[in-house]
Design a protein around this motif. Structure first.
Motif, short mmCIF file in Angstrom:
data_model
loop_
_atom_site.label_atom_id
_atom_site.label_comp_id
_atom_site.label_asym_id
_atom_site.label_seq_id
_atom_site.Cartn_x
_atom_site.Cartn_y
_atom_site.Cartn_z
N GLN A 176 0.61 -1.36 0.08
CA GLN A 176 -0.43 -0.17 0.01
C GLN A 176 0.89 1.33 -0.05
O GLN A 176 1.93 0.96 0.69
CB GLN A 176 -0.90 -0.21 1.40
CG GLN A 176 -2.19 0.93 1.17
CD GLN A 176 -3.19 1.12 2.47
OE1 GLN A 176 -2.43 1.34 3.63
NE2 GLN A 176 -3.92 0.82 2.10
N ILE A 177 0.84 2.19 -0.88
CA ILE A 177 0.89 3.27 -0.89
C ILE A 177 0.21 5.12 -0.54
O ILE A 177 -0.24 4.05 -0.47
CB ILE A 177 1.92 3.46 -2.37
CG1 ILE A 177 0.96 3.35 -3.54
CG2 ILE A 177 2.66 2.64 -2.03
CD1 ILE A 177 1.65 4.03 -4.72
N LYS A 178 1.00 5.89 -0.53
CA LYS A 178 -0.13 6.88 -0.61
C LYS A 178 0.66 7.74 -1.42
O LYS A 178 1.97 8.30 -1.67
CB LYS A 178 0.39 7.55 0.75
CG LYS A 178 -0.45 9.10 1.45
CD LYS A 178 -0.32 8.52 2.83
CE LYS A 178 -1.93 9.86 2.62
NZ LYS A 178 -2.22 10.36 4.10
N LEU A 179 -0.11 8.11 -2.45
CA LEU A 179 0.10 9.35 -3.26
C LEU A 179 -1.01 10.19 -3.87
O LEU A 179 -2.26 9.55 -3.62
CB LEU A 179 0.22 8.30 -4.69
CG LEU A 179 -0.07 9.43 -5.48
CD1 LEU A 179 2.23 9.95 -6.03
CD2 LEU A 179 0.29 8.42 -7.13
N ASN A 180 -0.47 11.88 -3.40
CA ASN A 180 -1.86 12.48 -3.55
C ASN A 180 -2.79 12.04 -2.50
O ASN A 180 -4.02 12.93 -2.30
CB ASN A 180 -2.14 13.33 -5.19
CG ASN A 180 -0.96 13.76 -5.95
OD1 ASN A 180 0.04 13.84 -5.75
ND2 ASN A 180 -1.37 12.53 -7.17
N GLY A 181 -2.64 12.18 -0.75
CA GLY A 181 -3.19 12.08 -0.04
C GLY A 181 -4.16 10.77 0.29
O GLY A 181 -5.17 10.77 0.72
N ARG B 294 11.24 10.24 -6.34
CA ARG B 294 12.42 11.68 -6.44
C ARG B 294 12.15 12.40 -5.17
O ARG B 294 11.24 12.98 -4.56
CB ARG B 294 11.48 12.72 -7.55
CG ARG B 294 12.71 14.02 -7.49
CD ARG B 294 12.29 14.85 -9.03
NE ARG B 294 12.74 13.70 -9.96
CZ ARG B 294 11.90 14.24 -10.70
NH1 ARG B 294 10.27 15.55 -11.34
NH2 ARG B 294 11.42 13.43 -12.13
N ASP B 295 13.95 12.35 -4.43
CA ASP B 295 14.29 12.37 -3.38
C ASP B 295 12.86 12.27 -2.14
O ASP B 295 12.85 13.24 -1.38
CB ASP B 295 13.67 14.26 -3.09
CG ASP B 295 14.21 14.81 -4.82
OD1 ASP B 295 14.87 14.79 -4.49
OD2 ASP B 295 14.04 16.34 -5.13
N GLU B 296 13.02 11.14 -2.32
CA GLU B 296 12.64 10.27 -1.60
C GLU B 296 10.89 10.48 -1.10
O GLU B 296 10.08 9.77 -0.33
CB GLU B 296 12.76 10.32 -0.25
CG GLU B 296 14.24 9.46 0.06
CD GLU B 296 15.37 9.98 1.53
OE1 GLU B 296 14.29 9.96 2.47
OE2 GLU B 296 16.77 10.21 1.39
N LYS B 297 10.15 11.29 -2.21
CA LYS B 297 9.13 11.02 -2.01
C LYS B 297 7.97 10.35 -2.77
O LYS B 297 8.87 10.55 -4.51
CB LYS B 297 8.27 13.08 -2.45
CG LYS B 297 7.30 13.46 -2.08
CD LYS B 297 6.91 14.85 -1.80
CE LYS B 297 5.64 15.58 -1.90
NZ LYS B 297 4.58 14.17 -1.87
N LEU B 298 6.82 10.20 -3.34
CA LEU B 298 6.76 9.54 -4.45
C LEU B 298 5.92 9.91 -4.90
O LEU B 298 5.65 11.72 -4.55
CB LEU B 298 5.08 7.77 -3.44
CG LEU B 298 5.00 7.74 -4.47
CD1 LEU B 298 5.33 6.71 -5.03
CD2 LEU B 298 3.21 6.62 -4.03
#
Length: 75
Positions: A5-10, A38-42
């Motif tokens: 599970q990931i979190k993308l754009n909330g 990118r820079d440890e941010k999804l």
């Protein structure tokens, strides 16, 4: 996280759910979805698709049809 599970754009997204919905599109044999950071941010998701056969339409019309089918399956 140790699950898929990931979190993308909330939004919390199960990668397997995305893969299963892409598999429902006609002409798709298999797919894998990989998160991109990118820079440890999804930042986005990449989907690598294997088509059923070489007769599947990969022209612009085919791609537009593919995207239209995806739009009905994914938010």
């Amino acid at each position: 996280r140790k699950d898929l599970q990931i979190k993308l754009n909330g939004y919390r997204i199960e990668i397997k759910d995305v893969e299963n919905n892409i598999r429902k599109v006609s002409g798709v044999a298999n797919v894998i979805v990989i998160p991109s950071y990118r820079d440890e941010k999804l930042t986005h998701l990449n989907a690598f698709v294997i088509l059923n056969d070489k007769k599947t339409d990969t022209s612009l019309k085919g791609v537009i049809s593919f995207k239209k089918q995806l739009k009905s399956l994914l938010p």
